[in-house]
Enzyme design. Structure first.
Site, mmCIF file in Angstrom:
data_model
loop_
_atom_site.group_PDB
_atom_site.id
_atom_site.type_symbol
_atom_site.label_atom_id
_atom_site.label_comp_id
_atom_site.label_asym_id
_atom_site.label_seq_id
_atom_site.Cartn_x
_atom_site.Cartn_y
_atom_site.Cartn_z
ATOM 1 N N ASP A 1 0.859 -1.176 0.000
ATOM 2 C CA ASP A 1 0.000 0.000 0.000
ATOM 3 C C ASP A 1 0.900 1.233 0.000
ATOM 4 O O ASP A 1 2.127 1.136 0.136
ATOM 5 C CB ASP A 1 -0.932 -0.028 1.209
ATOM 6 C CG ASP A 1 -2.238 0.714 0.942
ATOM 7 O OD1 ASP A 1 -2.251 1.633 0.097
ATOM 8 O OD2 ASP A 1 -3.250 0.381 1.590
ATOM 9 N N TRP A 2 0.309 2.402 -0.143
ATOM 10 C CA TRP A 2 1.055 3.663 -0.299
ATOM 11 C C TRP A 2 2.050 3.841 0.857
ATOM 12 O O TRP A 2 1.660 3.980 2.010
ATOM 13 C CB TRP A 2 0.073 4.821 -0.336
ATOM 14 C CG TRP A 2 0.711 6.178 -0.540
ATOM 15 C CD1 TRP A 2 1.555 6.827 0.299
ATOM 16 C CD2 TRP A 2 0.520 7.043 -1.667
ATOM 17 N NE1 TRP A 2 1.914 8.048 -0.218
ATOM 18 C CE2 TRP A 2 1.291 8.212 -1.422
ATOM 19 C CE3 TRP A 2 -0.210 6.966 -2.843
ATOM 20 C CZ2 TRP A 2 1.327 9.281 -2.321
ATOM 21 C CZ3 TRP A 2 -0.173 8.034 -3.737
ATOM 22 C CH2 TRP A 2 0.592 9.167 -3.478
#
Length: 721
Positions: free
Chosen positions: A267-268
């Site tokens: 994820d980011w």
């Protein structure tokens, strides 16, 4: 392109080019982006060079046929080996035609329509140049304080699994190379992100492996069994190790045990977040741990591109791991046909025809109507067309009904509640007043609302949360309506007029006050582009409510988590020999949910006969039929979701009080009776024992059938070897 050709490309790549394939950057970093702007600062800050950008394997957030074509063309001119970019984006519950938030879609209990919504989202995204969507999110959720419950389909592992499969089928279709109207799906967030402590986003998750496997892993596995191409890591820890560096989770379970061969993406920023988590002493160690755990693509941090080359050269990280990861990325690009058709599906002219077409909006309207849940109705709904209506509240005329993750959705093009009702009944019969904003208001606004309400025969209160109050980073400790809206509700209720509450929100709320001060409650969630039309259809009886909750509504936040498939205790409330005080209970509220899992009302009414079993014993390898007669006792055609639950009365470890095993959503004509038959198999009775073996135990069971998890008829049976 054959696998042999992919290996040939791999052999030609330098180590730097291989590692650059792991880098995912946001759209503005790339030449050709419409909003490229001045990125010298961010590039310098992150240590991103032009060489890294021209070899990066994927882009985050690009869309629109013109922009994507421009980015891909510019990229391919600079990439030495002509390896195309993967274009990825968050297409969660629609691209530009926005459907209800996934929690609402789950409440439809309609997997076919859910699949259709994903197919439409894929079609709009693909023609706009997107190759991969970061969906479905299948995290099991029990805590409505967590804002991202809106992105899940609820608290049950079986139902979540059914929707996971449906969404993957809708996004991907049968053949990604041939069907350029589909996109690759990325199931998220692996694993157990929905169990964050305190309902606080990004927070710690700590549970037994047995609980993890029993409740949280099944929906991810279902998505992968359906062929989901990608997996995204979660932000949280699992057993003390952040998911993005969790070798047991990613290598041992995901790849070795389950055989997943696709791409694993962080994820980011999650790879670099291994540092503040406290398991990596800097970016270099973060890169090593994430790569060894099996993370192929690093989203928006630079641990890999800055440190993996050195670690390979020093022998800390094997180049075989690098090659395996690169090959997985090349394989997906090949599956999508990008080597032969780098502008796959991208079509500016067709984009205008496909985006928000009448067909797509029609499906959005149908799904929005089926996702709404009628929680209360004291003979006030459906409304009569000749009644003078006052529509009051911050959502009376508000386009903020798309919800979080409606990235490309237009609030201006969303059908507001007023417009939906006005088109249905005619504006002359409706008076409107805001009363207050979502979280603030004035005495003048309140007084105006009271004056409008005083002239009406029926009041519709349009209340709820703004989209920013839920979704990612939208955790709330107080899950009641905002105070100003409660003040409006209390003032309106004192008028003593028939009042309907229509709720727009992304989570189960504490509705104790609302249930006491209104005559009807329609939970609309964030219903999407066609929300106003769908709600008007329901309020005026054009559509018959059929939604059923997939997440329990608590009496108060102090009761959270409250969910239907909980364990019993040694001192259960209501036991025959229980003492009045010394049992597991609250002194001030019930143990049970205010509105339980599976619950929802209709304009039709249904009765259930006692279920009948084809046998009182179930043998391994055989089945039992469970048959129940259900009757529509009303003069109104309606849909009923018949639900089958099972309880194992004595397990090797404690078993839930009941577990959903099957359901059937059926349409009944007025006064019609149908026999509904479920087939129960021994495999459905298996669970993870203390040694994590997935088996069943001979012994006594109860099968339940009914309209929701709290109103059930039961029959006992035995499982024998």
């Amino acid at each position: 392109m054959a696998d042999l050709s992919l290996h040939s490309i791999l052999e030609q790549m330098t180590l730097e080019e291989k590692i650059a394939q792991f880098m995912q950057l946001a759209t503005p970093f790339f030449e050709g982006a419409e909003e490229q702007g001045e990125i010298t600062g961010p590039m310098a800050e992150m240590g991103i060079t032009e060489e890294i950008v021209k070899n990066s394997g994927s882009v985050l957030g690009a869309s629109g046929a013109k922009e994507v074509r421009s980015i891909q063309e510019a990229y391919l001119k600079n990439n030495r080996l002509g390896i195309p970019l993967l274009i990825m984006a968050d297409i969660v519950h629609g691209f530009k035609t926005i459907f209800p938030v996934p929690l609402g879609i789950g409440c439809s209990w309609d997997t076919e329509l859910a699949e259709k919504s994903a197919e439409i989202a894929a079609r709009e995204a693909a023609v706009s140049g997107v190759h991969v969507t970061f969906a479905p999110m299948v995290d099991l959720v029990r805590d409505p304080r967590w804002g991202r419950v809106m992105e899940s389909t609820g608290e049950d592992p079986f139902l979540n699994s059914e929707f996971a499969r449906a969404f993957v089928r809708g996004f991907q279709g049968r053949n990604l190379a041939e069907d350029t109207d589909r996109v690759a799906a990325c199931v998220k967030h692996f694993a157990a992100y929905g169990a964050a402590e305190g309902g606080r986003d990004y927070n710690t998750v700590d549970m037994s492996e047995r609980q993890l496997r029993e409740m949280y892993l099944p929906a991810y596995k279902a998505a992968l069994d359906e062929g989901c191409e990608m997996v995204m890591t979660a932000f949280n820890t699992v057993d003390g190790i952040p998911a993005s560096g969790n070798k047991k989770l990613m290598r041992d379970i995901l790849r070795e045990e389950w055989g997943f061969e696709g791409i694993l993406i962080s994820d980011w920023g999650a790879v670099k977040e291994l540092i503040p988590h406290g398991v990596a002493n800097g970016e270099k160690e973060a890169a090593e741990k994430a790569m060894k755990a099996g993370v192929d693509i690093e989203m928006m941090t630079t641990c890999y591109v800055h440190h993996l080359k050195e670690q390979v050269e020093s022998g800390t990280v094997s180049e075989n791991l690098i090659d395996e990861a690169v090959l997985r990325i090349l394989t997906l690009k090949n599956k999508l046909g990008l080597f032969d058709h780098p502008h796959r599906g991208t079509d500016e002219k067709r984009e205008q025809e496909v985006i928000m077409s009448e067909e797509h909006r029609h499906v959005a309207r149908r799904l929005a109507a089926k996702s709404c849940v009628l929680l209360k109705n004291d003979d006030i709904l459906p409304l009569q067309a000749d009644k003078k209506v006052a529509l009051i509240g911050p959502f009376a005329q508000n386009g903020d009904i798309l919800g979080p993750w409606a990235w490309k959705g237009s609030r201006e093009k969303a059908v507001q509640l007023y417009d939906g009702i006005a088109k249905r009944e005619g504006a002359g019969s409706i008076s409107v007043a805001k009363g207050c904003d979502v979280a603030a208001g004035t005495e003048d606004e309140l007084n105006e609302a009271l004056a409008v309400a005083a002239e009406a025969e029926v009041i519709i209160l349009a209340l709820g949360e703004s989209s920013e109050m839920s979704g990612e980073a939208g955790s709330r400790s107080d899950i009641r309506l905002p105070e100003i809206q409660r003040k409006l509700l209390a003032a309106i209720s004192k008028l003593g007029k028939p009042t309907v509450a229509v709720l727009f929100n992304g989570r189960p709320l504490d509705l104790t006050d609302v249930s006491q001060q209104t005559d009807a409650i329609l939970e609309a969630w964030f219903p999407g582009t066609e929300g106003g039309h769908a709600i008007a259809d329901l309020l005026y009886g054009i559509e018959n409510p059929s939604g059923r909750l997939t997440m329990s509504f608590p009496h108060s936040a102090g009761q959270v988590p409250v969910y239907y498939n909980c364990f019993n205790t040694g001192r259960p409330q209501g036991a025959p020999d229980a003492q009045e005080r010394y049992v597991s209970q609250y002194l001030d509220i019930p143990n049970e949910a205010l509105y339980p899992f599976g619950y929802g009302l209709s304009y039709s009414s249904f009765t259930y006969d006692e279920p009948v079993l084809s046998s009182g014993t179930l043998k391994v390898g055989e089945t039992i039929d469970v048959t129940v007669r259900v009757t529509n006792t009303s003069e109104r055609e309606g849909e009923e979701t018949v639900q089958l639950y099972v309880r194992d009365l004595s397990g090797e470890v404690v078993r839930p009080l009941k577990e959903l095993k099957d359901f059937a959503k059926l349409t009944f004509k007025p006064r019609e009776t149908k026999e509904v038959t479920f087939t129960l198999r021994e495999e459905q009775l298996r669970y993870h024992h203390s040694d994590l073996q997935f088996t069943s135990d001979p012994g006594d069971f109860i099968v339940y059938v009914g309209p929701n998890s709290a109103e059930l008829k039961e029959q006992p049976f035995k499982l024998i070897n």
